[in-house]
Design a protein around this motif. Structure first.
Motif, PDB file in Angstrom:
ATOM      1  N   LEU A   1       0.891  -1.226   0.068  1.00  0.00           N
ATOM      2  CA  LEU A   1      -0.013   0.108  -0.020  1.00  0.00           C
ATOM      3  C   LEU A   1       0.939   1.306  -0.198  1.00  0.00           C
ATOM      4  CD1 LEU A   1      -2.770  -0.931   2.326  1.00  0.00           C
ATOM      5  CD2 LEU A   1      -3.166  -0.663   0.109  1.00  0.00           C
ATOM      6  N   LYS A   2       2.002   1.189   0.392  1.00  0.00           N
ATOM      7  CA  LYS A   2       2.963   2.231   0.753  1.00  0.00           C
ATOM      8  C   LYS A   2       3.698   2.660  -0.401  1.00  0.00           C
ATOM      9  CE  LYS A   2       1.581   3.435   4.788  1.00  0.00           C
ATOM     10  NZ  LYS A   2       0.916   4.841   5.245  1.00  0.00           N
ATOM     11  N   ILE A   3       3.868   1.768  -1.475  1.00  0.00           N
ATOM     12  CA  ILE A   3       4.638   1.923  -2.739  1.00  0.00           C
ATOM     13  C   ILE A   3       3.680   2.384  -3.625  1.00  0.00           C
ATOM     14  CG2 ILE A   3       5.801   0.642  -4.606  1.00  0.00           C
ATOM     15  CD1 ILE A   3       6.078  -1.853  -2.851  1.00  0.00           C
ATOM     16  N   GLU A   4       4.771   3.693  -3.997  1.00  0.00           N
ATOM     17  CA  GLU A   4       4.003   4.543  -5.062  1.00  0.00           C
ATOM     18  C   GLU A   4       4.161   3.792  -6.593  1.00  0.00           C
ATOM     19  OE1 GLU A   4       5.547   8.494  -5.090  1.00  0.00           O
ATOM     20  OE2 GLU A   4       5.141   8.758  -2.914  1.00  0.00           O
ATOM     21  N   LYS A   5       3.056   3.801  -7.308  1.00  0.00           N
ATOM     22  CA  LYS A   5       3.042   3.268  -8.610  1.00  0.00           C
ATOM     23  C   LYS A   5       3.719   4.481  -9.516  1.00  0.00           C
ATOM     24  CE  LYS A   5       1.192  -0.689  -7.578  1.00  0.00           C
ATOM     25  NZ  LYS A   5       2.108  -1.628  -6.922  1.00  0.00           N
ATOM     26  N   ARG A   6       4.883   4.237 -10.278  1.00  0.00           N
ATOM     27  CA  ARG A   6       5.381   5.235 -11.080  1.00  0.00           C
ATOM     28  C   ARG A   6       4.990   4.648 -12.592  1.00  0.00           C
ATOM     29  NH1 ARG A   6      11.600   5.554  -9.555  1.00  0.00           N
ATOM     30  NH2 ARG A   6      11.356   3.531  -9.775  1.00  0.00           N
ATOM     31  N   GLU A   7       4.613   5.708 -13.263  1.00  0.00           N
ATOM     32  CA  GLU A   7       3.969   5.512 -14.679  1.00  0.00           C
ATOM     33  C   GLU A   7       5.019   6.174 -15.519  1.00  0.00           C
ATOM     34  OE1 GLU A   7       2.244   3.170 -15.678  1.00  0.00           O
ATOM     35  OE2 GLU A   7       1.581   2.471 -13.992  1.00  0.00           O
ATOM     36  N   PHE A   8       5.920   5.658 -16.347  1.00  0.00           N
ATOM     37  CA  PHE A   8       6.780   6.471 -17.203  1.00  0.00           C
ATOM     38  C   PHE A   8       6.023   6.644 -18.533  1.00  0.00           C
ATOM     39  CE2 PHE A   8       9.690   4.405 -14.126  1.00  0.00           C
ATOM     40  CZ  PHE A   8      10.164   5.714 -13.529  1.00  0.00           C
ATOM     41  N   MET A   9       6.266   7.625 -19.291  1.00  0.00           N
ATOM     42  CA  MET A   9       5.865   7.831 -20.530  1.00  0.00           C
ATOM     43  C   MET A   9       6.996   8.333 -21.645  1.00  0.00           C
ATOM     44  SD  MET A   9       2.643   7.607 -20.015  1.00  0.00           S
ATOM     45  CE  MET A   9       1.928   8.212 -21.794  1.00  0.00           C
ATOM     46  N   VAL A  10       7.102   7.975 -22.665  1.00  0.00           N
ATOM     47  CA  VAL A  10       8.046   8.295 -23.627  1.00  0.00           C
ATOM     48  C   VAL A  10       8.084   9.759 -23.932  1.00  0.00           C
ATOM     49  CG1 VAL A  10       8.786   7.859 -26.168  1.00  0.00           C
ATOM     50  CG2 VAL A  10       7.775   5.907 -25.080  1.00  0.00           C
ATOM     51  N   ARG A  11       9.265  10.428 -23.830  1.00  0.00           N
ATOM     52  CA  ARG A  11       9.529  11.547 -24.313  1.00  0.00           C
ATOM     53  C   ARG A  11       9.663  12.409 -22.697  1.00  0.00           C
ATOM     54  NH1 ARG A  11      12.242  12.360 -28.454  1.00  0.00           N
ATOM     55  NH2 ARG A  11      11.805  14.672 -28.632  1.00  0.00           N
ATOM     56  N   ASP A  12       9.583  11.731 -21.668  1.00  0.00           N
ATOM     57  CA  ASP A  12       9.713  12.372 -20.275  1.00  0.00           C
ATOM     58  C   ASP A  12      11.034  12.406 -19.958  1.00  0.00           C
ATOM     59  OD1 ASP A  12       7.065  12.469 -19.738  1.00  0.00           O
ATOM     60  OD2 ASP A  12       6.980  10.614 -18.427  1.00  0.00           O
ATOM     61  N   LEU A  13      11.466  13.296 -19.173  1.00  0.00           N
ATOM     62  CA  LEU A  13      12.771  13.570 -18.789  1.00  0.00           C
ATOM     63  C   LEU A  13      13.004  13.039 -17.418  1.00  0.00           C
ATOM     64  CD1 LEU A  13      13.448  17.399 -19.416  1.00  0.00           C
ATOM     65  CD2 LEU A  13      14.402  15.452 -20.625  1.00  0.00           C
ATOM     66  N   MET A  14      14.112  12.157 -17.344  1.00  0.00           N
ATOM     67  CA  MET A  14      14.460  11.438 -16.288  1.00  0.00           C
ATOM     68  C   MET A  14      15.734  11.557 -15.561  1.00  0.00           C
ATOM     69  SD  MET A  14      12.028   9.193 -16.330  1.00  0.00           S
ATOM     70  CE  MET A  14      10.617   8.535 -17.190  1.00  0.00           C
ATOM     71  N   LEU A  15      15.757  11.270 -14.443  1.00  0.00           N
ATOM     72  CA  LEU A  15      17.100  11.413 -13.517  1.00  0.00           C
ATOM     73  C   LEU A  15      17.471   9.812 -13.403  1.00  0.00           C
ATOM     74  CD1 LEU A  15      16.279  14.074 -10.818  1.00  0.00           C
ATOM     75  CD2 LEU A  15      17.951  14.131 -12.895  1.00  0.00           C
ATOM     76  N   LEU A  16      18.786   9.768 -13.432  1.00  0.00           N
ATOM     77  CA  LEU A  16      19.373   8.178 -13.168  1.00  0.00           C
ATOM     78  C   LEU A  16      20.213   8.351 -12.110  1.00  0.00           C
ATOM     79  CD1 LEU A  16      20.192   5.399 -14.411  1.00  0.00           C
ATOM     80  CD2 LEU A  16      22.024   6.284 -15.668  1.00  0.00           C
ATOM     81  N   TYR A  17      19.982   7.172 -11.228  1.00  0.00           N
ATOM     82  CA  TYR A  17      20.717   7.044 -10.242  1.00  0.00           C
ATOM     83  C   TYR A  17      22.046   6.252 -10.290  1.00  0.00           C
ATOM     84  CZ  TYR A  17      21.750   5.382  -5.295  1.00  0.00           C
ATOM     85  OH  TYR A  17      22.511   5.004  -3.903  1.00  0.00           O
ATOM     86  N   ASN A  18      23.092   7.003  -9.983  1.00  0.00           N
ATOM     87  CA  ASN A  18      24.430   6.637 -10.330  1.00  0.00           C
ATOM     88  C   ASN A  18      25.030   6.087  -8.956  1.00  0.00           C
ATOM     89  OD1 ASN A  18      26.800   6.403 -11.101  1.00  0.00           O
ATOM     90  ND2 ASN A  18      27.304   8.427 -11.682  1.00  0.00           N
ATOM     91  N   SER A  19      24.900   4.570  -8.869  1.00  0.00           N
ATOM     92  CA  SER A  19      25.548   3.796  -7.744  1.00  0.00           C
ATOM     93  C   SER A  19      27.038   4.146  -7.572  1.00  0.00           C
ATOM     94  CB  SER A  19      25.064   2.429  -7.899  1.00  0.00           C
ATOM     95  OG  SER A  19      25.835   1.934  -9.255  1.00  0.00           O
ATOM     96  N   ARG A  20      27.804   4.408  -8.722  1.00  0.00           N
ATOM     97  CA  ARG A  20      29.154   4.645  -8.485  1.00  0.00           C
ATOM     98  C   ARG A  20      29.544   5.776  -7.426  1.00  0.00           C
ATOM     99  NH1 ARG A  20      31.173   3.177 -14.544  1.00  0.00           N
ATOM    100  NH2 ARG A  20      30.338   0.947 -14.611  1.00  0.00           N
ATOM    101  N   LEU A  21      28.627   6.628  -7.286  1.00  0.00           N
ATOM    102  CA  LEU A  21      28.979   7.917  -6.458  1.00  0.00           C
ATOM    103  C   LEU A  21      28.976   7.568  -5.070  1.00  0.00           C
ATOM    104  CD1 LEU A  21      27.099  10.590  -8.304  1.00  0.00           C
ATOM    105  CD2 LEU A  21      29.432  10.344  -8.211  1.00  0.00           C
TER     106      LEU A  21
END
Length: 134
Positions: free
Chosen positions: A49-69
């Motif tokens: 219930l606490k998890i947010e459903k994330r819907e992505f669309m084509v042409r959206d701008l995204m941020l990428l998690y960089n695990s190497r940092l």
């Protein structure tokens, strides 16, 4: 044998008592297993219930998690890079992103989030007050 003689017990009675004791332990174990399964089921429902459903669309701008940092931790250092353009969505959680240079690469959907641009008017100074020394 000496215990049965001391307590004046029949060997059949002793065997029966041992069996009933073992059966009681099995029942206790089964009850504990059932209550554990019920608890896990309730916690899974609460978590889902606490998890947010994330819907992505084509042409959206995204941020990428960089695990190497994470190797060089900094208190105020952002672990998100981007923005990248979402060019294609694949089944089973894969996403194709495009950098500003035109380089395309695929990442897992769990490593991205939507990029919200700041409004230009939020950065403008509407009025300025200058304080003079008295």
């Amino acid at each position: 044998m000496w215990a049965m003689k001391k307590f004046k017990m029949d060997c059949y009675e002793a065997a029966e008592q041992r069996l009933t004791g073992m059966n009681e332990l099995d029942e206790f174990r089964l009850k504990a297993y059932e209550s554990s399964a019920l608890y896990k089921e309730k916690m899974k429902k609460y978590h889902d219930l606490k998890i947010e459903k994330r819907e992505f669309m084509v042409r959206d701008l995204m941020l990428l998690y960089n695990s190497r940092l994470c190797l060089f931790p900094g208190k105020f250092k952002s672990k998100w890079t981007g923005p990248y353009l979402n060019t294609q969505l694949f089944p089973h959680g894969a996403v194709e992103l495009e950098a500003k240079e035109g380089v395309r690469f695929m990442v897992n959907r769990q490593r991205i989030k939507i990029y919200f641009e700041y409004a230009e008017s939020a950065n403008e100074v509407i009025e300025a007050y200058y304080l003079e020394k008295v």
